[in-house]
Write a protein that holds these residues in place. Sequence first.
Motif, PDB file in Angstrom:
ATOM      1  N   TYR A   1       0.141   4.669  -7.189  1.00 41.76           N
ATOM      2  CA  TYR A   1      -0.992   4.695  -6.258  1.00 41.76           C
ATOM      3  C   TYR A   1      -1.311   3.255  -5.897  1.00 41.76           C
ATOM      4  O   TYR A   1      -1.229   2.356  -6.737  1.00 41.76           O
ATOM      5  N   SER A   2      -1.680   3.027  -4.630  1.00 38.42           N
ATOM      6  CA  SER A   2      -2.040   1.681  -4.212  1.00 38.42           C
ATOM      7  C   SER A   2      -2.865   1.743  -2.941  1.00 38.42           C
ATOM      8  O   SER A   2      -2.541   2.482  -2.011  1.00 38.42           O
ATOM      9  N   THR A   3      -3.949   0.943  -2.902  1.00 39.45           N
ATOM     10  CA  THR A   3      -4.836   0.969  -1.750  1.00 39.45           C
ATOM     11  C   THR A   3      -5.575  -0.355  -1.597  1.00 39.45           C
ATOM     12  O   THR A   3      -5.771  -1.087  -2.577  1.00 39.45           O
TER      13      THR A   3
ATOM     14  N   GLY B   1      -2.814   5.926  -0.686  1.00 43.06           N
ATOM     15  CA  GLY B   1      -4.009   5.095  -0.737  1.00 43.06           C
ATOM     16  C   GLY B   1      -5.031   5.520   0.304  1.00 43.06           C
ATOM     17  O   GLY B   1      -4.666   5.904   1.415  1.00 43.06           O
TER      18      GLY B   1
ATOM     19  N   VAL C   1       0.848  -1.189   0.000  1.00 41.70           N
ATOM     20  CA  VAL C   1       0.000   0.000   0.000  1.00 41.70           C
ATOM     21  C   VAL C   1       0.885   1.242   0.000  1.00 41.70           C
ATOM     22  O   VAL C   1       1.884   1.306   0.704  1.00 41.70           O
TER      23      VAL C   1
ATOM     24  N   THR D   1      -6.484   8.691  -8.782  1.00 43.25           N
ATOM     25  CA  THR D   1      -5.171   8.235  -8.317  1.00 43.25           C
ATOM     26  C   THR D   1      -4.151   9.362  -8.247  1.00 43.25           C
ATOM     27  O   THR D   1      -3.017   9.130  -7.814  1.00 43.25           O
TER      28      THR D   1
END
Length: 269
Positions: free
Chosen positions: A147-149, A111, A107, A210
């Motif tokens: 971007y990461s979530t 996020g 993550v 994002t």
Amino acid sequence: DTSLPLIIDPVIEYGTYLRDGIDEDSLGIIDIDTGDEDYVYILGVSDSLILLKVDTSVTGTESLVSVTIIDDNYSDYLSNYRPQHLLIDAQGDIYIAGYTQNQTYPVMVNGFQQEINLGTGAAYNNGTPYTDGFLMKLDHTGSTILYSTYIGGSGNDFANNNSSSMAIDSSGIVYMYGSGGYLFDDFPMTDNAYKNTVVESGTYLVKIDTTLSGAESLLYSSYVGPFYYSDGGIAVDGNDNVYISGHVGSLNPDLPVTDNAYQSSNDYS
């Protein structure tokens, strides 16, 4: 279309095996770079969650352009990661979505959901924790996560197993359609949700920017309907209107319909 040529025996221009020779591999999700159709991206799992970039215009080992190991910290690929979607945007950036039980999924600080929510107590299915969805954006090289979530609540939350369940609009906003809220009603919702509660389980639509960070990146999140829509897909038109399709069974008669609907009642029998 009679204006097009009829090809009886098409020529295979490129074909290859992809295997590490040790573990069972599942490489089943594919997309093509719209900027250069020779480049093909393949997403899957082996002894890690991996993304491959292949140049189909060259031969041999030179055709494998890059291999990105997204997360190698798990032991059972079937239960820990289920990648479901792969999209390449007009800039060549890469979008990956799926669902996981893995607490080491990478993550980013931007996020909107930093931690996985596997549930506790009754939220476990015979001792097995439930899953959360995830969304990741990488740059065009596949080497940098932009971007990461996680996406989910205490229940079983999925990114649907349908190649058309993720879309990108003209502004680069990401839409995901999935199933969530199983036994719990704490899936992350926004104030502008069409429907913010669900009985037992339902399908959701999320809209994510994002380029923003944290809670601001979740522009929209809402339940759409009952669980039996779960195999459906979404599309976004040139005006950024969202279209959702799917199926509904006899146990779910509450599909919202409009006055101009082609069919206004559920005739399932």
